[in-house]
Design an enzyme around this catalytic site. Structure first.
Site, PDB file in Angstrom:
ATOM      1  N   LYS A   1       0.878  -1.184   0.000  1.00 48.59           N
ATOM      2  CA  LYS A   1       0.000   0.000   0.000  1.00 48.59           C
ATOM      3  C   LYS A   1       0.904   1.219   0.000  1.00 48.59           C
ATOM      4  CE  LYS A   1      -3.799   0.792   2.289  1.00 48.59           C
ATOM      5  NZ  LYS A   1      -4.757   0.925   3.438  1.00 48.59           N
TER       6      LYS A   1
ATOM      7  N   SER B   1      -0.720  -0.920  -4.618  1.00 51.16           N
ATOM      8  CA  SER B   1      -1.981  -0.178  -4.742  1.00 51.16           C
ATOM      9  C   SER B   1      -1.880   1.072  -3.884  1.00 51.16           C
ATOM     10  CB  SER B   1      -3.125  -1.095  -4.323  1.00 51.16           C
ATOM     11  OG  SER B   1      -3.737  -0.698  -3.152  1.00 51.16           O
TER      12      SER B   1
END
Lengths: 366, 366, 366, 366
Positions: free
Chosen positions: A164, A233
């Protein structure tokens, strides 16, 4: 040596706000909430800028887990790594995968390496560091730390690295400007690609897949530089990278195994079969092995064709190319895996070759 | 016995109005325009009500072929069967498949049955006959006529039956009402499903796949009644059914072979492999055999799940379920066939089981 | 002084390929096909990259007009300026506006300036000239030539300047590179914005709306530079700019008048009313005056808000912002004009202020 | 006579989960949380079946209000009427409108009727009662009760009636079947229209707009039967109707006034002006009056045209007609009201004439 038992639970959801499956497993004692390390999910949204199903799912999970952990919702979001991938196009089926870890003895008779999970995070980045070598270098360091946390020493034992990473907002761009610095881009949307790309390059550097001398101008430009196991992501809620390493380790007492392959393009059925076969789930599955989940990245090949056949994903003003790519790759993987409840995510900058992407498989051994 | 040589030419297009590939092959003599029987195409549109790429493609082909055939555009559209399927979602690649036929001696040494094509059409239907037993019965008769035209006697030699069928417009509904008759539906959109469904049932009756005593109320309701080889598509431009039978025949002198299988659901990889294998193109392809094209129908399973996993295709207000289904099934077939230039079409009422559909493969023998 | 009579015919269409209305008017003698100068249309597509309704409409019109003009389809496309704007969102209604011109005496009793139309075109551009000062300067020269062709000397008599301009393709980018030159962008999609923007700036320079010393780096960056009457649209089929000037002239013998205003934002009802009032069609219309059509440009304001209220057009991954903007501005204009058959087009770079755009109105006088 | 003070607060939101504006007003004492009666909101979703922004917004509001009210989230959802309308197409701006009510003396000098709000609900319905006369009759009774709660006796003082009503699920359909009863439809999606339609007819009956002898078969069929002030929306979370009546009453001590008009079609600018004028906000606004919000229903006219011009909303497979209609009507209302932060909602069965809908305006008096 510390030995750990890792649990992997795939739970179907009836909507982005549905936490009933997880709550039932906590209620029955199947899952100890304090052991939850990370939750990866596929939610119903469009996977784009206005996909609110991701934050809705995280909010619902945090609200539900807070009393179980004796924490506030905000503290739950800090403690557990939530990675929600929007977009269940085609046969893809909404679900979450819950990863748990606890200290555990490795049974005497257990042989071979087993699924292990490790986590680490970087320091907070300055906005002007995103998508550039600072993010690459720090991510590489964090990947190594997460490997150590997972008890993995050999890079070839790493099969999936989920990251992330932050993105730019106009406030963050302005803050850099106030310091006299320019950011890699001023657009929020493209900053997501920069951050994903630099993070993936960090994985590739850490695992020795590429040399470490990446220049700022290589990010999003040199598509020959990529990691075979990175899945990144970006989200607005953090300014550092969170790194989750999934691999096999001799220090793991878990009943799971992970393997991977790289799809060269969006129709690379052989790679999917190879990933399945690597954990004993090929054409003729080994006895006592069961599929848990497949994790893959998908993208529309930037040159506009797949093995010489023109595709129309990049020219479609009605449906974004990431939705097309997830639907198609999801259809292929679901067909070969026998289930649509697989994790296929879009946006694969420096994650596998252009138009392709990594595909990892976790199997349960009985 | 009349013997024929059938030609099958798959030609990539650069847009719905692109006829350059076909014109080049006519120019070089590779295709004799007078031998063209049918053209099936995949175009770039959304495959829905406002998909104008289908009529644009037909208009462009008719305008281009008119001088080659010494006919008006309108006469070309009468002479050749044009079936355009809109929607090249995911990896699907726009192309046309041109079918030609001419009288030809069967070479002495040729053995086995080869690809044959036959055509027939029904009488014009009254609006109130669409989607009902009249359409089923007349279609069944036309399928038998087309089989005879193809030189096929055994129904098991029929592997794909493509049908163009009418739909209702408000004028047609009114005309029926003026005669005191009610149509199966008053909505143009649902009349397309009724007409496709009844036409598919006509194929099933003709081939003995189901009994012939279908009642009006079974159409679109009894999903246990279906054909394994029907592919039907409705259009506004005609009031009769055009039937194209593709199968293998001992009277064919062609260098092609066709086979098929039935996908039980949208992720039925085994069925796709079985169809490929049936023409020698399985995991280990037979030497001297080459894929020409795959023809398949796709749909979102009406019960909302695929092998027990919930899908979200039917609840998506942004993307129609037919687009989702084509993308997913197209991804699977492209992966197994090794190319996205395949014919995957949506709307599979009574064409294969609910949520599944027929898949046919044509191979070239050298 | 040459005097001309200009005709303006708004014709509803039943689809992008529908030419029946125009053909009927030619058949009845209401329109002389040899007098047709330009056709502006609204078609059903999405107005984006994969909007094939624009080229389909042009192809259908050229094919239909060819025999009437004794020309090939290709020659018709050279002779008449076709400008198709895709996207009839909301209440917008598909239609074409046909502009004709012929030599004509100005009746003795006619007073005031009347609608006049003039055309001109630039030389072909090199790819590296698009979106830069060369395109701006050449366009300005062509606008002046078109004004002269229209018999207009005073820039304030110009009320709408429609321009068709080129875009970049990968071949064109490569050709520039082979000469050692870089283009303004390498993306086809953004080259459309560059070309539209530079063309609009050319109009502003020609009419004295801005100074002529525009630098390359001002294009798409300085949104304080714009024309109040420019409407530009880029297409792949040409390498030069085609300029259509609409204004009022004392040399015109037509029964039409044109006026305009500038919308400051997407909800600027006052500007729409002002444009209507300028040709006698305000809250209390002058007798003997009838609306023919409204021509306007719309865009989502780049700063994400309209008069302080956040809009969501730019973050929508399901619907492009140009579709949102056309729907909303179309709704407002249709409400004030009393009809959805108006020409509202998207993509307003340097055409009116940021988030706003020009709005012109043509009235028929009886 | 009980006199009440009604508060109306329009609060912009930065996303469906954003409660910060409301929390700030509660924190500052501007809003007393115990006085909140209803919250109507516009959220960013598509307004369709898979619009999760509505439930996300309600969940976020309930979670945030729970500690302020000393209730559980579930109890907050029971106490306050939440009506979220998804879809902020075009210039529409996400926001919530909070309605509060408390006992209050009417100031001596206050003249005229002022904004009053009343609520009531029906008994729970059986699934087989939805969309039928039972729902109509019970709703009519509840509307009268809500009028009494609002201190309104004259039906002409009622200007907007917002209703939340149930829908059918497969479980509910099955439950009816188990009792030997058939529901009005078996589809969840169309049950929403049935329930909205019957609820609107209930309003019309209560206010004497239509006769009370509505038959089951009139629902969704007789479009000459409608209410001029009903706005209904169906949701899965309840089995009864919640009725919110907004009108003017002499018993109200509030500083707000409400008025309404009926749009005959989607471009009825005159009706919007009339609604604005009815509360002193017309072309020349009365001094001391300020717009709070506009509440309107929009739909694509079922006959496919608006004042004779064909629209394409009903044939668009890419964008649902409700999105088109909200964008267009929202553009018109925003233009005339001067703000995009207005409540325009889709799905207007029996709410205004076919293709039109009610439009109400609340003004603040100072």
């Amino acid at each position: 040596m510390r030995t750990t038992a890792v649990g992997v639970f795939k739970i179907a959801t009836r909507g982005p706000g549905d936490v009933s499956g997880l709550m039932a497993m906590i209620g029955s004692g199947a899952i100890d909430p304090t052991s939850i390390l990370a939750i990866l999910g596929k939610t119903e949204g469009n996977g784009g800028v206005n996909d609110f199903t991701r934050e809705y799912a995280v909010a619902a999970l945090c609200t539900a887990l807070a009393p179980k952990l004796g924490l506030s919702s905000e503290a739950v979001e800090q403690r557990i790594a939530f990675v929600m991938s929007g977009g269940t196009e085609g046969v893809l089926s909404p679900h979450i995968t819950v990863f748990t870890r606890r200290e555990a003895e490795r049974p005497a008779g257990m042989s071979g390496k087993r699924l292990s999970i490790g986590m680490a995070h970087t320091r907070d980045f300055l906005p002007e560091e995103l998508g550039r070598s600072a993010q690459i270098t720090e991510t590489a360091t964090a990947v190594k730390a997460a490997m150590e946390d997972a008890g993995i020493t050999d890079p070839t034992d790493v099969h999936f690295v989920q990251i992330k990473c932050p993105l730019l907002t106009s406030e963050r761009v302005e803050a850099a400007k106030a310091r006299g610095n320019k950011t890699a881009t001023t657009s929020s949307y493209s900053s997501m690609a920069y951050s994903r790309g630099a993070s993936a390059l960090g994985v590739a550097v850490a695992l020795g897949e590429i040399a470490s001398d990446i220049r700022d101008e290589d990010v999003l430009r040199r598509d020959d530089l990529f990691s075979n196991v990175a899945s990144t992501s970006s989200g607005i809620e953090l300014m550092h990278n969170v790194v989750i390493v999934l691999g096999n380790s001799a220090s793991s007492a878990s009943t799971f195994e992970i393997g991977h392959a790289v799809m060269d393009d969006a129709i690379d059925a052989a790679a999917v079969m190879s990933a399945l076969t690597s954990v004993g789930l090929g054409t003729t599955p080994q006895p006592g092995r069961e599929l848990v989940n497949v994790f893959a990245k998908a993208e529309a090949s930037p040159d506009g064709s797949v093995r010489g056949d023109r595709h129309t994903m990049l020219e479609d003003t009605d449906i974004s190319s990431t939705r097309h790519a997830r639907a198609a790759v999801g259809g292929l993987i679901a067909g070969l895996a026998g289930t649509g409840a697989v994790y296929v995510s879009g946006g694969a900058e420096h994650q596998g070759p252009a138009g392709g992407g990594p595909v990892a498989v976790i199997a349960r051994l009985s």
